[in-house]
Design an enzyme around this catalytic site. Structure first.
Site, PDB file in Angstrom:
ATOM      1  N   LYS A 108       0.820  -1.217   0.000  1.00 33.77           N
ATOM      2  CA  LYS A 108       0.000   0.000   0.000  1.00 33.77           C
ATOM      3  C   LYS A 108       0.855   1.269   0.000  1.00 33.77           C
ATOM      4  O   LYS A 108       0.400   2.320  -0.433  1.00 33.77           O
ATOM      5  CB  LYS A 108      -0.965  -0.028   1.178  1.00 33.77           C
ATOM      6  CG  LYS A 108      -2.009  -1.124   0.977  1.00 33.77           C
ATOM      7  CD  LYS A 108      -2.994  -1.235   2.101  1.00 33.77           C
ATOM      8  CE  LYS A 108      -4.084  -2.243   1.762  1.00 33.77           C
ATOM      9  NZ  LYS A 108      -3.599  -3.637   1.718  1.00 33.77           N
TER      10      LYS A 108
HETATM   11  C1  LIG Z   1      -4.197  -4.695   1.020  1.00 32.98           C
HETATM   12  C2  LIG Z   1      -3.395  -5.956   0.894  1.00 32.98           C
HETATM   13  C3  LIG Z   1      -3.736  -6.974  -0.018  1.00 32.98           C
HETATM   14  C4  LIG Z   1      -4.975  -6.911  -0.909  1.00 32.98           C
HETATM   15  O1  LIG Z   1      -4.866  -5.962  -1.924  1.00 32.98           O
HETATM   16  P1  LIG Z   1      -6.174  -5.435  -2.690  1.00 32.98           P
HETATM   17  O2  LIG Z   1      -5.703  -4.321  -3.544  1.00 32.98           O
HETATM   18  O3  LIG Z   1      -7.117  -4.983  -1.611  1.00 32.98           O
HETATM   19  O4  LIG Z   1      -6.717  -6.581  -3.468  1.00 32.98           O
HETATM   20  C5  LIG Z   1      -2.902  -8.087  -0.113  1.00 32.98           C
HETATM   21  N1  LIG Z   1      -1.818  -8.223   0.689  1.00 32.98           N
HETATM   22  C6  LIG Z   1      -1.478  -7.276   1.583  1.00 32.98           C
HETATM   23  C7  LIG Z   1      -0.289  -7.494   2.450  1.00 32.98           C
HETATM   24  C8  LIG Z   1      -2.241  -6.114   1.738  1.00 32.98           C
HETATM   25  O5  LIG Z   1      -1.875  -5.185   2.636  1.00 32.98           O
END
Ligand SMILES: *Cc1c(COP(=O)(O)O)cnc(C)c1O
Length: 457
Positions: A108
């Site tokens: 993120k």
């Molecule tokens: C947010 C997240 C995901 C999922 O990603 P999306 O874009 O919501 O599909 C997968 N792995 C981790 C570690 C995350 O923080």
């Protein structure tokens, strides 16, 4: 670039307005009026250079090119690896795209480090400020906080459930020493925190007075920033047909891959990895999206039943008819079920998407196997991605799994799988000893609103 809502009843906006708005006023998500094509000659230098070129058409004139290039440079200067999202080989045609090099160790950061800076710039030009409020059960809160910690036009209040996050997750939020950052422990559950945030947004006078805002995963700018690493990885692999496997929750990451493909990146297939919360995998197998209850797993960032970013793909599947899309989603909300036509499925889903699900015991087994075969220590989310990649490999086509979190964010699961406890990278080595700055508040809207008022600058 102009943007329209997936539900067809909101005014068209430019990039800066879409950035600040998040959700469209008709409840839909913003998408560009049309998909740009990648230029024929992409720069083959740094990630930052490529990023400015890939994102330029989405931003248009809303941020001057030289300013945007500076924001991109600043955002990715906070990453530990010079390649920003380095690609590592596991085996023949088997690759890992490491998206965990940002300050909070989860993918993120790739979007939020840039989004925070774009927010601050656009607000500064307009002489406005916002108060970002959000609820978190883990990863998102710390990435959002870190993305805005240096912003002079943004305050942020993040609510988390008292005593229910891991030590690492809590410390990543409570040890940030910036005057605009406030992590609040609520005496309640994650759902209580989410309800408090919703109630604050529903209190119109409060929302307007505080200029409340959000940076949740439906914000277009987050998806946009994520398209870059798909283009980057395809370029690093020689711009030949390449598949990606993506551990998926809200569908934001894998949607960015679909957009990169739509823009002309040579993406062969996109593999969606699910844990036991497998609504998407069931949809790809049966053409029906049927909501179920959420069960907690070792990969908590994927413990989701409604993948909100899927709405953007659904809009395309409906030939960009916002009325039809709104109706389908309305029905999904009331009946818990969404079906698509066979021809839609054959045209949009079957040629590109694959899916696979893995339960916790399979996830642990994959972590152990990858460790033995390559020495690479992966977290439970990435393990789901690797499992899905293995199931859908095609001969001669490189398969890239997106590594979405550093193993040290999930030390218990990793220790259980490998017998050794992963260590935090040097910049966070003393995290658990750092002083915390936090507030505990009752699960009470009035108390939380008074707190927000008291810290707004
Ligand atoms: C947010 C997240 C995901 C999922 O990603 P999306 O874009 O919501 O599909 C997968 N792995 C981790 C570690 C995350 O923080």
């Amino acid at each position: 670039m102009r943007y329209v809502s997936t539900r067809g009843r909101a005014p068209e906006l430019g990039f800066a307005d879409v950035l600040l708005a998040g959700l469209a006023p008709d409840g839909g998500l913003y998408v560009p009026v049309d998909w740009p094509s990648l230029p024929e000659h992409l720069p083959s230098g740094s990630y930052q250079e490529l990023a400015t070129v890939v994102m330029a058409p989405f931003i248009g004139d809303d941020i001057p090119a030289d300013v945007f290039a500076r924001l991109v440079d600043e955002a990715y200067a906070s990453f530990r690896h010079e390649a920003v999202t380095p690609l590592r080989q596991l085996a023949a045609d088997d690759w890992l795209l490491d998206l965990s090099q940002g300050p909070t160790l989860a993918f993120k950061d790739v979007a939020l480090q840039l989004v925070g800076r774009m927010f601050d710039y656009v607000l500064g030009v307009r002489n406005e400020r916002v108060m970002i409020v959000g609820a978190t059960s883990g990863d998102t809160g710390s990435a959002a906080i870190d993305g805005v910690r240096s912003c002079s036009n943004v305050d942020i209040v993040i609510l988390y459930p008292h005593g229910r996050t891991s030590d690492i997750q809590r410390k990543q939020m409570t040890t940030v020493d910036s005057p605009n950052v406030h992590a609040v422990a609520v005496e309640g559950t994650f759902d209580d925190c989410q309800d408090l945030v919703k109630a604050m947004f529903n209190d119109a006078p409060f929302r307007d007075r505080m200029r409340l805002s959000a940076v949740n995963s439906i914000n277009w700018a987050r998806v946009m920033a994520q398209t870059v690493y798909y283009v980057y990885a395809a370029q690093q692999l020689g711009w030949r047909p390449t598949s990606f496997s993506v551990p998926t929750g809200n569908f934001g990451n894998v949607l960015a891959g679909w957009i990169a493909r739509r823009m002309g990146a040579p993406i062969h297939s996109l593999v969606v990895g699910s844990n036991q919360n497998d609504i998407l995998t069931r949809f790809f197998e049966t053409r029906s999206m049927v909501a179920d209850t959420v069960v907690p797993t070792l990969s908590p960032s994927m413990d989701i039943q409604v993948s909100s970013n899927f709405e953007r793909l659904l809009f395309e599947m409906n030939d960009r008819d916002g009325g039809v899309t709104a109706e389908q989603l309305q029905r999904f909300r009331s009946m818990g079920r969404l079906d698509v036509e066979t021809d839609q499925f054959e045209r949009w889903i079957a040629p590109v998407f694959r899916a696979a699900r893995f339960d916790d015991s399979e996830t642990l087994r994959i972590i152990g196997e990858v460790r033995s075969a390559t020495g690479e220590i992966i977290d439970p989310h990435t393990a789901v991605g690797i499992g899905a990649a293995r199931r859908h490999r095609s001969p001669g086509i490189p398969m890239v799994t997106t590594l979405t979190a550093h193993a040290a964010k999930f030390p218990d699961a990793v220790e259980q799988a490998t017998g050794s406890r992963p260590v935090l990278p040097p910049h966070l080595a003393d995290l658990l000893e750092r002083p915390e700055r936090t507030q505990t508040l009752p699960n009470d809207l009035g108390a939380v609103q008074r707190f927000v008022e008291s810290v707004a600058r």
